[in-house]
Design an enzyme around this catalytic site. Structure first.
Site, PDB file in Angstrom:
ATOM      1  CE1 TYR A  88     125.417  19.379  75.714  1.00 44.34           C
ATOM      2  CE2 TYR A  88     125.973  20.942  77.426  1.00 44.34           C
ATOM      3  CZ  TYR A  88     126.338  20.207  76.322  1.00 44.34           C
ATOM      4  OH  TYR A  88     127.601  20.300  75.821  1.00 44.34           O
ATOM      5  CG  ASN A 160     124.551  16.686  72.183  1.00 48.35           C
ATOM      6  OD1 ASN A 160     125.407  17.212  71.470  1.00 48.35           O
ATOM      7  ND2 ASN A 160     124.842  16.041  73.306  1.00 48.35           N
ATOM      8  CD  GLU A 161     128.144  13.675  71.173  1.00 52.25           C
ATOM      9  OE1 GLU A 161     128.147  12.560  71.720  1.00 52.25           O
ATOM     10  OE2 GLU A 161     129.086  14.489  71.270  1.00 52.25           O
ATOM     11  CG  ASP A 203     134.696  15.539  64.543  1.00 53.55           C
ATOM     12  OD1 ASP A 203     134.120  15.433  63.447  1.00 53.55           O
ATOM     13  OD2 ASP A 203     135.900  15.787  64.660  1.00 53.55           O
ATOM     14  NE  ARG A 208     135.652  15.558  61.041  1.00 52.90           N
ATOM     15  CZ  ARG A 208     136.966  15.625  61.214  1.00 52.90           C
ATOM     16  NH1 ARG A 208     137.769  15.815  60.178  1.00 52.90           N
ATOM     17  NH2 ARG A 208     137.490  15.489  62.421  1.00 52.90           N
ATOM     18  CD  GLU A 266     129.675  18.356  74.083  1.00 56.29           C
ATOM     19  OE1 GLU A 266     130.507  17.437  73.941  1.00 56.29           O
ATOM     20  OE2 GLU A 266     128.521  18.154  74.498  1.00 56.29           O
ATOM     21  CE1 TYR A 298     129.783  18.642  78.297  1.00 55.19           C
ATOM     22  CE2 TYR A 298     131.724  17.586  79.209  1.00 55.19           C
ATOM     23  CZ  TYR A 298     130.364  17.669  79.073  1.00 55.19           C
ATOM     24  OH  TYR A 298     129.564  16.776  79.730  1.00 55.19           O
TER      25      TYR A 298
END
Ligand SMILES: *[C@@H]1O[C@H](CO)[C@@H](O)[C@H](O)[C@H]1NC(C)=O
Ligand SMILES: *[C@@H]1O[C@H](CO)[C@@H](O)[C@H](O)[C@H]1NC(C)=O
Ligand SMILES: *[C@@H]1O[C@H](CO)[C@@H](O)[C@H](O)[C@H]1NC(C)=O
Length: 474
Positions: A88, A160-161, A203, A208, A266, A298
């Site tokens: 990460y 990421n997210e 998610d 999505r 993940e 993860y």
């Protein structure tokens, strides 16, 4: 020995030698990852790796800066049966040559997120205009510059997210897309090969489909803004489930038409303990493998949120937890689909659903449900950095000694007894032919020379096999 057997052996040996002589970069072919040298499909069977969490990245420490720790963990990766880790956060000002070389000889690829929690090293999802700036871009370009020189860098995650709620969905999407585009432009201009760039998504059902479609699409003029692959962080298979009860069937439906590789960046719900990881069987079954290219559990180390496979003590010793053994049972035995299985599964799929599969990157729509994609992002912020290139040490494989590959830190099993597994990194890829030519990084011509020396070294073994087969026939 029949003629057929001889040919079989020959083919096998050529194959092994080729595979062993190279660290093959992974490329993308349609919605599949492929080994760029053998052409075989590549499925991600991996774990997420960030011991201590992202905050452990400092001026003199990150997950790939200490080769003794790398030896310890790579020994465990190999025992677990993985081929990929996701990291990460890293500090591009540290040297990663030794750990990347060790991962390479162990046959393990790295997917690298280019962000970190430190200031100027990530986008602020609510005020991205304050953080999308040259200092930030320099940080991400440094990682790109350094890591695209390693063949076992599978790809980069631009974010990421970043989009994970109503507000970020109204503000951040065009910023994420621009960062992806900036990275791709940098790679095209400076990198020795085209390393793919993707995004790892939370998610959330609200985003999505719209977010994945938005990041997939390309305006004709700026095709380089689309993702090369898409990661989904999914925690919906908890305990005993099926494709239907877990909702994996819906996930497959959502991404079936996607024109790029998709995988779990993940997975591994921990709401039901102990984890049995039965979803691994589903992930690599015919139900899923035409849509998903595998996934990453993860996570490797035990942290406060309780997802760990091993516990790392502050003195560097490691305790292997029960989840490690549960996951290993699946990863060690699962058969990854080969190209024939994939082709026939896709053909079967098409017959049943009569869906028109798109192969080309779709063009962008005017709007995407639940997202605002109209924010104006300052243009050209990256152009002078892209033009000049950033200053950072380029990654380079180094020679490893047997000592480098030996784990010197203690590993114990879940009862505290000395671990019975192998404590040396097994070499499955050979860096020697590459290192024998120290000029390999200078230009393409020299890179090709490395290839031909590796091929020439096939002849002695071919000759030997022919000879022994002939003797046996007589
Ligand atoms: C890296 O990949 C290139 C092909 O893209 C190949 O020529 C080179 O030998 C590879 N390096 C190693 C160490 O295998
Ligand atoms: C995939 O394509 C089919 C046929 O073109 C269409 O009916 C379906 O809605 C698409 N699925 C998604 C998630 O876009
Ligand atoms: C390392 O720390 C663990 C946990 O605190 C302890 O059980 C173990 O004995 C220590 N090992 C060494 C070699 O110091």
């Amino acid at each position: 020995m029949s003629a057929l057997n001889i040919w079989g052996t020959l083919v096998l040996v050529i194959y092994l030698e080729l595979v062993c002589g190279y660290v093959s970069p992974i490329a993308i072919h349609g919605k599949q990852f492929i080994d760029s040298i053998t052409g075989e499909p590549f499925f991600i069977k991996g774990v997420d790796y960030q011991p201590g969490g992202s905050s452990e990245v400092t001026e003199d420490n990150d997950p790939l800066s200490d080769s003794a720790i790398c030896a310890r963990d790579i020994v465990l990766f190999q025992d677990l049966g993985i081929n990929t880790i996701r990291i990460y956060s890293l500090n591009p000002d540290l040297n990663h040559d030794k750990c990347m070389s060790m991962l390479a000889v162990a046959g393990i690829y790295v997917i690298l997120d280019v962000n970190s929690p430190l200031q100027n090293q990530h986008l602020n999802r609510y005020e991205p205009w304050t953080t999308y700036n040259p200092v930030y871009l320099e940080h991400i370009f440094k990682l790109v510059e350094q890591f695209s020189y390693y063949n076992n860098t599978l790809g980069f995650f631009a974010g990421n997210e970043v989009i994970n709620d109503k507000i970020s969905a109204q503000i951040s999407p065009p910023y994420v897309k621009n960062v992806i585009g900036d990275m791709k432009t940098y790679i095209k201009t400076h990198s020795p090969r085209v390393v793919p760039v993707g995004y790892s998504a939370a998610d959330d059902l609200n985003y999505r489909i719209p977010l994945s479609s938005y990041l997939e699409c390309a305006e004709e003029q700026s095709a380089s803004l689309s993702v090369d692959f898409y990661g989904v962080n999914s925690y919906q298979w908890c305990g005993r489930q099926t494709m239907q009860t877990s909702g994996y069937d819906q996930l497959v439906d959502a991404y079936k038409n996607y024109t790029k590789p998709v995988f779990f960046s993940e997975f591994g719900c921990n709401k039901v303990l102990p984890r049995t990881f039965d979803e691994v069987q589903a992930l690599f079954s015919e139900n899923m493998f035409t849509t998903f290219s595998g996934g990453l559990v993860y996570e490797f180390s035990q942290e406060d949120n309780g997802y760990g496979l091993v516990e790392i003590n502050s003195n560097g010793t490691v305790k292997v937890l029960d989840d490690f053994d549960s996951l290993k049972k699946h990863y060690k035995t699962i058969r990854l689909p080969n190209s024939d299985q994939i082709s026939s599964a896709i053909a079967e799929d098409r017959k049943i659903s009569q869906q028109a599969y798109r192969d080309e990157t779709p063009s962008c729509q005017a709007t995407y449900e639940n997202l605002n994609t109209n924010a104006k992002v300052t243009k050209g912020l990256a152009s002078s950095l892209v033009k000049a290139g950033v200053e950072v040490e380029k990654g380079q494989y180094v020679d490893l000694t047997q000592n480098d590959l030996r784990c010197t830190l203690e590993i114990v099993d879940n009862k505290g007894i000395t671990w019975q597994g192998d404590t040396e990194v097994k070499t499955v890829r050979d860096l020697k032919p590459y290192l024998a030519n120290p000029k390999h990084l200078k230009n393409d011509k020299q890179r090709k020379n490395v290839g031909s020396t590796a091929k020439i070294s096939l002849w002695p073994s071919l000759f030997f096999i022919l000879l022994t087969s002939m003797i046996q026939m007589v």
